[in-house]
Every structure is written in structure tokens, then in C-alpha cells.
Design a protein around this motif. Sequence first.
Motif, PDB file in Angstrom:
ATOM      1  N   THR A  55      66.887  86.037 123.706  1.00  0.00           N
ATOM      2  CA  THR A  55      68.158  86.774 123.715  1.00  0.00           C
ATOM      3  C   THR A  55      68.923  86.634 122.408  1.00  0.00           C
ATOM      4  N   ALA A  56      68.526  85.673 121.581  1.00  0.00           N
ATOM      5  CA  ALA A  56      69.196  85.396 120.311  1.00  0.00           C
ATOM      6  C   ALA A  56      70.590  84.819 120.494  1.00  0.00           C
ATOM      7  N   GLU A  57      70.960  84.460 121.720  1.00  0.00           N
ATOM      8  CA  GLU A  57      72.260  83.834 121.969  1.00  0.00           C
ATOM      9  C   GLU A  57      72.235  82.381 121.487  1.00  0.00           C
ATOM     10  N   SER A  58      73.393  81.955 120.982  1.00  0.00           N
ATOM     11  CA  SER A  58      73.509  80.597 120.449  1.00  0.00           C
ATOM     12  C   SER A  58      74.491  79.774 121.275  1.00  0.00           C
ATOM     13  N   ARG A  59      74.277  78.491 121.293  1.00  0.00           N
ATOM     14  CA  ARG A  59      75.222  77.578 121.942  1.00  0.00           C
ATOM     15  C   ARG A  59      75.266  76.279 121.136  1.00  0.00           C
ATOM     16  N   ARG A  60      76.367  75.528 121.342  1.00  0.00           N
ATOM     17  CA  ARG A  60      76.551  74.273 120.611  1.00  0.00           C
ATOM     18  C   ARG A  60      76.209  73.082 121.498  1.00  0.00           C
ATOM     19  N   ILE A  61      75.659  72.042 120.859  1.00  0.00           N
ATOM     20  CA  ILE A  61      75.315  70.798 121.547  1.00  0.00           C
ATOM     21  C   ILE A  61      76.043  69.659 120.843  1.00  0.00           C
ATOM     22  N   ALA A  62      76.843  68.914 121.600  1.00  0.00           N
ATOM     23  CA  ALA A  62      77.576  67.785 121.020  1.00  0.00           C
ATOM     24  C   ALA A  62      76.609  66.628 120.774  1.00  0.00           C
ATOM     25  N   THR A  63      76.453  66.259 119.499  1.00  0.00           N
ATOM     26  CA  THR A  63      75.578  65.133 119.160  1.00  0.00           C
ATOM     27  C   THR A  63      76.373  63.872 118.842  1.00  0.00           C
ATOM     28  N   GLN A  64      77.636  64.012 118.469  1.00  0.00           N
ATOM     29  CA  GLN A  64      78.504  62.860 118.237  1.00  0.00           C
ATOM     30  C   GLN A  64      79.941  63.318 118.439  1.00  0.00           C
ATOM     31  N   PRO A  65      80.606  62.854 119.503  1.00  0.00           N
ATOM     32  CA  PRO A  65      81.987  63.287 119.729  1.00  0.00           C
ATOM     33  C   PRO A  65      82.950  62.547 118.814  1.00  0.00           C
ATOM     34  N   PHE A  66      84.209  62.891 118.929  1.00  0.00           N
ATOM     35  CA  PHE A  66      85.249  62.155 118.206  1.00  0.00           C
ATOM     36  C   PHE A  66      85.091  60.666 118.502  1.00  0.00           C
ATOM     37  N   THR A  67      85.074  59.846 117.449  1.00  0.00           N
ATOM     38  CA  THR A  67      84.868  58.409 117.599  1.00  0.00           C
ATOM     39  C   THR A  67      85.917  57.658 116.807  1.00  0.00           C
ATOM     40  N   ASN A  68      86.457  56.615 117.420  1.00  0.00           N
ATOM     41  CA  ASN A  68      87.474  55.782 116.788  1.00  0.00           C
ATOM     42  C   ASN A  68      86.906  54.372 116.571  1.00  0.00           C
ATOM     43  N   TYR A  69      87.082  53.861 115.359  1.00  0.00           N
ATOM     44  CA  TYR A  69      86.605  52.524 114.993  1.00  0.00           C
ATOM     45  C   TYR A  69      87.802  51.656 114.617  1.00  0.00           C
TER      46      TYR A  69
END
Length: 483
Positions: A55-69
Motif C-alpha cells: 500500500t506504500a503507507e508509512s507508520r512510525r515506530i518508537a525506538t527510544q522515547p523521551f528519557t531523563n538522566y
Amino acid sequence: AYDSLQQQEKLTKNPDLTQVINATKISGRNRNGLGIGVFNGMTTNTWAEAQDTITAESRRIATQPFTNYNVLVFDQNLKNQSYVTLINTNYWTPDWKYNANVTGAETKLLNEANTFALKGLLNVSQIYDNPKKPVLGYRSFLNIYRPGGTIRYSLSSEVLDKKYDPNDMGYLDRNNEVRNYGSLSYNINTPVWKILNSRTAFEAKYYSRYQPYDLMFIDLEINNSTTFRNFWKFYEEIAYRPTGNYDYYEPRVDGWYFYQPPSWDGGLEVSSDSRKKVAADGEVGFFYHPENKRMMYWMSLEPRYRISDRLMIALSSEYSGINRDYGWVDTRYDDLQDPVIFFGRRDVLAVNNVLDMRYAFTKDISLNLRARHYWSKVEYDSFYTLQRDGTLLPAEYEENENIDFNAFNLDLQFLWFFAPGSQMSLVWKNNILTMGDAPSDNYFKAFDEMIGAPQTNSLSLRVLYYLDYVMLRKTFRKKEKNK
């Protein structure tokens, strides 16, 4: 990202770096000797992109969310060069409801005569991974020793329980261990004859697992370190493992171990007078198992030539090998889902060459070059299956596990300290990596085949500017007075 792909999808974007949106550090020490350090870092969301091939549709995959150190340190100086410290690190990803916290306290206490000292440490790791309960682990360390005098001793014990894990904001290669160490040494602290200083020591180590409490190995060692009046330094050691080594890591399956018979190891290190224009460091060593004829050996040489106050050249060459080495190859599972662990006997060879050059245009401007080539090859001649008692039985194995690996790195750095505490660096990096299953005959052939492989190049500019708070405060006060 690859694990999240659906059947008809492919990755079109998969960043391997996160974007830092904040990095702040505040540190200092007051008149009472209390040091305080606070660090906070934040990285923003990182996304991979997948595309449906139909379908050529795209989607996003979270590989690293907002992170606080976060890192927080309180360090109090005490008399006799003693101290007590409290450290806390915290790693938090709110979207994943994951939090890793490590709190540690450590101290060093010395008496005024410098004849008795104590070091202690206790760390507690806490991992909150919703909806699971917190996983708590600890590490403790206690060391009692005599830091001064002709006769010195040291006794220490370190315990890392099975659940201690500081690796979200630290590094620990192994937990579930108990490490006991003792040493007794004779020290020459004032010049005698041609000797400037010397230390001769007998050391013993007893390593075991924490749970269950199983022996890993016992080490007995004698060593000597001597510096002569001409500033040449020598270090030699010889050690014996009378019980062999119960290796619980090489099988890669919990509850299994690989037993290696008793062994000897030793080494010699020599350093010439580093004050001279021409200087060098050299080392040779071995590790030998008489029972199965396994032999590890290594040697290195690092000559340095300070041509002038502006130009210095250093070359480091390391050569190491293992004959009749035994190591893990693969793990498979039978019909009952019991592991079948394959080991192989192999010869391993590694060569590592590093060239360092530095030219100083002025005391504030310099050009630095570092080139490194590492080559290693592994050739197997027979295969085995690991038994529950740690021994090996011959086995059939069809796969080609031979390895030929090359890594070449070249870094060229222009460095300029343009103001106190401030610097600018311009860096060019070149990188080549190759790996195959047909080992080269020699080093030069491996280098020639590697140099024509695809390369990665990068250019980076970094500027740090130091703002002196005290000077800024004085400047603003003067302006206020002038008003």
C-alpha cells in the motif's frame, strides 16, 4: 525496530543516535570541604519509519522515547585525606514507565600515621518496570589495608548479588559474584643501591558465585615492581590456579559451566626512562594449561620519539595468540527443549598496530593524528558438546565458524584552546570494518584486502566556551557601582 515490523513492511528510516535536548552540570566545593555535583540530561523521542510494500503507507515506530538522566553527588572531605560520598543515578523513560535508580555510599578513612586505612562501599539498584514489582539488588565492598611502611597488607571482599544492575547509567560486566582478595608486600620506599623504589608482593584471590555459592577459581601470585635510579621500570609476575577455572559465562546458558584445568600464567613488563627523547615500553606474557596443552601468549612494543618540543611520534604494536583454545560456538535445543551446547577447539591470532602523532603549533593549538588497524583470525579444527560436569565430548558440527576480522580507524583532530577553559576541535574520522569466514594467510594480505572495502567518513566541529561565574559576578558588581 526490526522486531516491530509486520509481514509486508520494510524499514525506510532507523536512526542509531538520539537527539540530546539538554545537558546541564553544576558542581563545586564549599569552604567546609563539601562537594556537590548535579547533572541532568534529556533526550527526545526517536522514531523509526516502516513502509508497507503493497500500500506504500508509512507508520512510525518508537525506538527510544523521551528519557531523563540524573546524577547527584555529595562528597565530604575529612581529615587525613579521608572522605565520605553519596551518589545517586536515575534513568527514567515515562512513556515506557521504566525507571532505574542506583544509590551508593562510599568512604575512605585513614589514620594520621598512615598505618591503617579502610574503604567501604554499598550500592543498591532499584529497577521499576511497570507492572512488575521493583527489582532490588546490591553491591558491597570492604577493604582494610596498610597504606604506608615497609611491610603492607590488604584484605578485601566484594559481593554482587544476582539482581544488582547499574547498567542503565553505568557499566557492570558481571554480577552474582563474591570476590575475596588478600596481599602481603615488602616495600623499598627510599633509594637503596641502584634501586629508587620497589614492591614485592604475594597475592591470593578467591572468586565464587554468590548464588549458588560455587567456586570459580583460586589465584596465587608473586609479583615485583622496581624502579631503578636511571628511571627504568620492571614488573614481573608468576601465578598459579591450583583448582582450575569453573567458567559459568562461556556456555551462555544459565546453570552450565565449562571447566578448565589448573594453569600457570606470568609476564614481564619493561619501561625505559620516559624523560628521554627516545623511550619505549615492552611486555611479554603467557597463560598455560599443562593438562590440555592450551597456550596463550602475547607481546607488545611501544617506542616513542619526541623529535622536538612540537612533534612527538609513538607506535604501538601488539601480537597475541592462543593455541588449542576451547570456546562456545552455538546452542541448539533437542526435542525435549534441553540445550545442546557446542564448543570448538581453535587457534586464535590477533595483531593490533596504533600510530600516534602530535604536532603543537603553539601551546594552545595542536594537530593530532591517530591511526589504528586491528586484525584477528580464528580457525577451528574440531568440535564438541559440553557436558553437565563441565567437560567436552567430540561431536559432529557442519557450520563454518572461522573468522577473519579487520578494523581500521583514522582520527585527525585540530584542537585550539582559544580562551581559559574553552576549546574548539575539528575532527575527521575514517572507519573501515570487514568480517568474513576465510582467514587471511598473513597480516599484510589481510590489510591489503581490507583497505579496498567501503569506508565511512565523518567531519565534526565542537566548541566549548567556559563562563567564569566569579568573574561575571565581579563584572556585574562593578557595573552596579558605576551606576
